[in-house]
Design an enzyme around this catalytic site. Sequence first.
Site, short mmCIF file in Angstrom:
data_model
loop_
_atom_site.label_atom_id
_atom_site.label_comp_id
_atom_site.label_asym_id
_atom_site.label_seq_id
_atom_site.Cartn_x
_atom_site.Cartn_y
_atom_site.Cartn_z
N GLY A 262 0.82 -1.21 0.00
CA GLY A 262 0.00 0.00 0.00
C GLY A 262 0.85 1.26 0.00
O GLY A 262 0.31 2.36 0.03
N ASP A 263 2.16 1.10 -0.01
CA ASP A 263 3.05 2.28 -0.03
C ASP A 263 4.31 1.88 -0.79
O ASP A 263 4.30 0.88 -1.50
CB ASP A 263 3.32 2.75 1.41
CG ASP A 263 3.52 4.25 1.48
OD1 ASP A 263 4.25 4.79 0.63
OD2 ASP A 263 2.97 4.89 2.40
#
Length: 482
Positions: A262-263
């Site tokens: 997610g990052d």
Amino acid sequence: MELLWKDHMRVQVIRLVCAVLLVTLLSSEVAESRKVKTVGTSFKYEAINCRTHSASLTDFGGVGDGKTSNTKAFQSAISHLSQYASKGGAQLYVPAGKWLTGSFSLISHFTLYLNKDAVLLASQDISEWPAIEPLPSYGRGRDAPAGRYTSLIFGTNLTDVIVTGGNGTIDGQGAFWWQKFHKKKLKYTRPYLIELMFSDQIQISNLTLLNSPSWNLHPVYSSNIIIKGLTIIAPVPSPNTDGINPDSCTNTRIEDCYIVSGDDCVAVKSGWDEYGIKFGWPTKQLVIRRLTCISPQSAAIALGSEMSGGIQDVRAEDITAIHTESGVRIKTAVGRGGYVKDIYVKRMTMHTMKWVFWMTGNYGSHADSHYDPKALPEINGINYRDVVADNVTMAARLEGISNDPFTGICIANVTIGMAAKAKKQPWTCTDIEGITSGVTPKPCNSLPDQGPEKIKACDFPQGNLPIDMLELKKCAYIMKHA
Ligand SMILES: *[C@@H]1O[C@H](CO)[C@@H](O)[C@H](O)[C@H]1NC(C)=O
Ligand SMILES: *[C@@H]1O[C@H](CO)[C@@H](O)[C@H](O)[C@H]1NC(C)=O
Ligand SMILES: *[C@@H]1O[C@H](CO)[C@@H](O)[C@H](O)[C@H]1NC(C)=O
Ligand SMILES: *[C@@H]1O[C@H](CO)[C@@H](O)[C@H](O)[C@H]1NC(C)=O
Ligand SMILES: *[C@@H]1O[C@H](CO)[C@@H](O)[C@H](O)[C@H]1NC(C)=O
């Protein structure tokens, strides 16, 4: 004659007896090894150091039912094994099973080995996560100012520490933490899956890391680090689930990792604004190779945004990014200070990207309002070559800082295939300086084409970094009763 014949017979008999003995010996050895195999597990792996002592978590009351807390079993096993630190080191074996646990700390000259079917499950009982001070180079926790929940597997001031396995799993069960983060119900900053601070000679390899509460792997203020063969997976919408974050580290090698997150898949850091400037501990001599990244909202490799201690001599090669926002990206801001320099990237392959190249001096995100507006970052010597990308929305968005341009940008041998719905203007450039050679589509005017003979201008420096000289040893173990 007679005598000679007798001697000959004697030799034959001795030969026969020897052969029979040998066969008996060999077959008993085979039987022995079969016997061991039925009561134990044998395994081999490569490591910076092998250990002379081994124990299993089950020797210390560990229960792998997915419900019983093993925090005390880990703590007592590790505390017992600490007596061997100066006697050849120790290894703690985690057998197949689901091992619920809160945070525990590693020791020097120690290996934690997870069986391929071992799953460490992070506890959701907040009392199993003691709080520690914020990092000195950050001044505060990133989620909450006061402190930080200790990472699931933690270590500080260690020498020679290994976490590895036959691709065993560490599952952070992060949904519990992501919800608290979104609802702003966290007292302290979320824990990471693995954090090692102030340590030298680290190996993290052959593991699967799932659903971290926040960053997955955080070596910080450390040196001589090997990270190899990790599969890291977190849902794309999960907050701040960066893959690997080398932070104020020297001499690091990251190889053969597959990351969906997610990052940023890899985020290279060195402290935040006035705290990072004061601490002044750079990340340097970093090799990243054979990384595959899927990160639709972030970068394959990010440099920053916390880079106030400086980032220097990063060499990334054979990087594959799929459905990722950008490739190797620089994030910084006025107030960061520090530098990002001597960055080399070669052989990147990308499919479905928003930006192939992205640099911004306007990232914002300050620790507090006390940052020094005169602390300008120095961005210089950023080299990319041999890049192929397709289905790209925008080739490049390069934004330096006015009165503080990003300089020495070198981009060569790049072919970018634009998406059907691409932006009309493939390049936007402000406050940057550099050159290009053999780049399609045609770059912006501030990166003039120098002709095909300049391809080598953006090449890697000669010679290896010291971490590339380090060779792993072959270790073999037989665990009884496991
Ligand atoms: C990781 O696993 C692979 C495949 O099983 C093995 O060849 C390799 O030696 C292991 N690497 C390390 C560093 O343990
Ligand atoms: C760990 O090392 C750092 C840096 O040398 C030092 O400042 C700190 O006090 C040490 N911490 C412990 C717990 O020994
Ligand atoms: C490790 O396990 C993950 C998750 O099951 C899998 O996707 C990956 O291929 C495995 N890696 C190796 C080297 O076996
Ligand atoms: C191209 O990218 C778009 C998103 O920008 C995506 O929806 C589409 O599936 C991609 N096409 C291919 C062929 O990968
Ligand atoms: C340009 O990049 C491509 C793709 O990585 C590579 O195959 C080719 O050898 C490179 N050309 C030169 C001149 O280095």
